[in-house]
Design a protein around this motif. Sequence first.
Motif, PDB file in Angstrom:
ATOM      1  N   GLY A  56       0.815  -1.219   0.000  1.00 36.14           N
ATOM      2  CA  GLY A  56       0.000   0.000   0.000  1.00 36.14           C
ATOM      3  C   GLY A  56       0.842   1.260   0.000  1.00 36.14           C
ATOM      4  N   ALA A  57       1.955   1.231   0.714  1.00 38.36           N
ATOM      5  CA  ALA A  57       2.831   2.403   0.789  1.00 38.36           C
ATOM      6  C   ALA A  57       3.632   2.591  -0.499  1.00 38.36           C
ATOM      7  N   LEU A  58       3.777   1.520  -1.278  1.00 38.03           N
ATOM      8  CA  LEU A  58       4.569   1.573  -2.508  1.00 38.03           C
ATOM      9  C   LEU A  58       3.710   1.618  -3.769  1.00 38.03           C
ATOM     10  N   ALA A  59       2.395   1.674  -3.595  1.00 34.10           N
ATOM     11  CA  ALA A  59       1.476   1.574  -4.727  1.00 34.10           C
ATOM     12  C   ALA A  59       1.719   2.615  -5.805  1.00 34.10           C
ATOM     13  N   ASN A  60       2.110   3.828  -5.431  1.00 33.89           N
ATOM     14  CA  ASN A  60       2.281   4.889  -6.431  1.00 33.89           C
ATOM     15  C   ASN A  60       3.724   5.005  -6.922  1.00 33.89           C
ATOM     16  N   LYS A  61       4.554   4.007  -6.598  1.00 34.19           N
ATOM     17  CA  LYS A  61       5.949   4.004  -7.040  1.00 34.19           C
ATOM     18  C   LYS A  61       6.165   2.819  -7.973  1.00 34.19           C
ATOM     19  N   ASP A  62       6.908   3.037  -9.059  1.00 33.12           N
ATOM     20  CA  ASP A  62       7.151   1.919  -9.968  1.00 33.12           C
ATOM     21  C   ASP A  62       8.389   1.144  -9.525  1.00 33.12           C
ATOM     22  N   ALA A  63       8.449  -0.123  -9.922  1.00 37.12           N
ATOM     23  CA  ALA A  63       9.529  -1.009  -9.495  1.00 37.12           C
ATOM     24  C   ALA A  63      10.892  -0.527  -9.980  1.00 37.12           C
ATOM     25  N   ALA A  64      10.955   0.063 -11.160  1.00 35.05           N
ATOM     26  CA  ALA A  64      12.242   0.553 -11.674  1.00 35.05           C
ATOM     27  C   ALA A  64      12.813   1.646 -10.769  1.00 35.05           C
ATOM     28  N   THR A  65      11.969   2.572 -10.348  1.00 34.92           N
ATOM     29  CA  THR A  65      12.409   3.643  -9.453  1.00 34.92           C
ATOM     30  C   THR A  65      12.835   3.078  -8.105  1.00 34.92           C
ATOM     31  N   LEU A  66      12.059   2.155  -7.566  1.00 37.54           N
ATOM     32  CA  LEU A  66      12.416   1.530  -6.290  1.00 37.54           C
ATOM     33  C   LEU A  66      13.740   0.784  -6.402  1.00 37.54           C
ATOM     34  N   GLY A  67      13.951   0.112  -7.532  1.00 34.10           N
ATOM     35  CA  GLY A  67      15.215  -0.587  -7.748  1.00 34.10           C
ATOM     36  C   GLY A  67      16.396   0.364  -7.737  1.00 34.10           C
ATOM     37  N   GLU A  68      16.224   1.539  -8.342  1.00 30.40           N
ATOM     38  CA  GLU A  68      17.297   2.539  -8.343  1.00 30.40           C
ATOM     39  C   GLU A  68      17.553   3.078  -6.939  1.00 30.40           C
ATOM     40  N   ILE A  69      16.492   3.241  -6.153  1.00 27.09           N
ATOM     41  CA  ILE A  69      16.665   3.682  -4.765  1.00 27.09           C
ATOM     42  C   ILE A  69      17.456   2.637  -3.985  1.00 27.09           C
ATOM     43  N   ILE A  70      17.146   1.378  -4.192  1.00 27.44           N
ATOM     44  CA  ILE A  70      17.885   0.307  -3.521  1.00 27.44           C
ATOM     45  C   ILE A  70      19.353   0.364  -3.921  1.00 27.44           C
ATOM     46  N   LEU A  71      19.620   0.537  -5.200  1.00 22.96           N
ATOM     47  CA  LEU A  71      21.000   0.541  -5.684  1.00 22.96           C
ATOM     48  C   LEU A  71      21.780   1.781  -5.272  1.00 22.96           C
ATOM     49  N   ASP A  72      21.142   2.948  -5.304  1.00 29.41           N
ATOM     50  CA  ASP A  72      21.862   4.208  -5.109  1.00 29.41           C
ATOM     51  C   ASP A  72      21.643   4.854  -3.749  1.00 29.41           C
ATOM     52  N   GLY A  73      20.727   4.326  -2.932  1.00 26.20           N
ATOM     53  CA  GLY A  73      20.445   4.918  -1.638  1.00 26.20           C
ATOM     54  C   GLY A  73      19.728   6.246  -1.791  1.00 26.20           C
ATOM     55  N   VAL A  74      19.547   6.935  -0.693  1.00 26.16           N
ATOM     56  CA  VAL A  74      18.887   8.239  -0.694  1.00 26.16           C
ATOM     57  C   VAL A  74      19.789   9.202   0.071  1.00 26.16           C
ATOM     58  N   SER A  75      20.335  10.155  -0.647  1.00 31.20           N
ATOM     59  CA  SER A  75      21.247  11.124  -0.051  1.00 31.20           C
ATOM     60  C   SER A  75      20.567  11.879   1.089  1.00 31.20           C
ATOM     61  N   GLY A  76      21.310  12.085   2.159  1.00 27.77           N
ATOM     62  CA  GLY A  76      20.783  12.830   3.296  1.00 27.77           C
ATOM     63  C   GLY A  76      19.910  12.019   4.223  1.00 27.77           C
ATOM     64  N   THR A  77      19.800  10.707   3.965  1.00 29.78           N
ATOM     65  CA  THR A  77      19.013   9.811   4.826  1.00 29.78           C
ATOM     66  C   THR A  77      19.888   8.621   5.212  1.00 29.78           C
ATOM     67  N   PRO A  78      19.422   7.791   6.121  1.00 29.02           N
ATOM     68  CA  PRO A  78      20.197   6.596   6.483  1.00 29.02           C
ATOM     69  C   PRO A  78      20.175   5.501   5.401  1.00 29.02           C
ATOM     70  N   MET A  79      19.389   5.671   4.327  1.00 28.38           N
ATOM     71  CA  MET A  79      19.298   4.639   3.290  1.00 28.38           C
ATOM     72  C   MET A  79      20.605   4.559   2.510  1.00 28.38           C
ATOM     73  N   PRO A  80      21.356   3.440   2.698  1.00 27.21           N
ATOM     74  CA  PRO A  80      22.651   3.315   2.029  1.00 27.21           C
ATOM     75  C   PRO A  80      22.498   2.815   0.591  1.00 27.21           C
ATOM     76  N   PRO A  81      23.507   3.053  -0.226  1.00 23.06           N
ATOM     77  CA  PRO A  81      23.501   2.464  -1.568  1.00 23.06           C
ATOM     78  C   PRO A  81      23.907   0.996  -1.498  1.00 23.06           C
ATOM     79  N   TRP A  82      23.255   0.165  -2.291  1.00 14.54           N
ATOM     80  CA  TRP A  82      23.570  -1.260  -2.348  1.00 14.54           C
ATOM     81  C   TRP A  82      24.253  -1.636  -3.660  1.00 14.54           C
ATOM     82  N   ARG A  83      24.467  -0.641  -4.535  1.00 13.96           N
ATOM     83  CA  ARG A  83      25.145  -0.919  -5.808  1.00 13.96           C
ATOM     84  C   ARG A  83      26.538  -1.458  -5.496  1.00 13.96           C
ATOM     85  N   GLY A  84      26.926  -2.477  -6.171  1.00 19.22           N
ATOM     86  CA  GLY A  84      28.192  -3.136  -5.891  1.00 19.22           C
ATOM     87  C   GLY A  84      28.010  -4.336  -4.976  1.00 19.22           C
ATOM     88  N   LEU A  85      26.941  -4.327  -4.195  1.00 22.08           N
ATOM     89  CA  LEU A  85      26.604  -5.465  -3.344  1.00 22.08           C
ATOM     90  C   LEU A  85      25.440  -6.259  -3.931  1.00 22.08           C
TER      91      LEU A  85
END
Length: 104
Positions: A56-85
């Motif tokens: 429900g919280a992700l309904a308005n977000k597409d999987a491609a964008t979420l995948g990029e967030i997972i890979l690149d993290g979110v600057s200025g937040t605790p969300m780390p980048p996972w690219r390379g891992l």
Amino acid sequence: MRFSAATFAAAALLASIVGAAGQTSRENLVSLVREDCGSCHGLTLKGGLGPSLLPGALANKDAATLGEIILDGVSGTPMPPWRGLLSPEDARWIAENLKEGFPR
């Protein structure tokens, strides 16, 4: 580039999960999300330090964008980048499964 202690801990956890014998790649990814992402997003993924990862919280977000967030993290937040891992395919698989309701 500066890395937080959380990023190093996440990398160590990922290494231990990927190295676990007898599990498939998808089982490893499920463990990663449940154990590591859950440390910030809540063990049930309902939210905590990080936002909810329930469908429900992700309904308005597409999987491609979420995948990029997972890979690149979110600057200025605790969300780390996972690219390379994680590979882009693995990040996309995680994103698609989060949108559908992540497996147990």
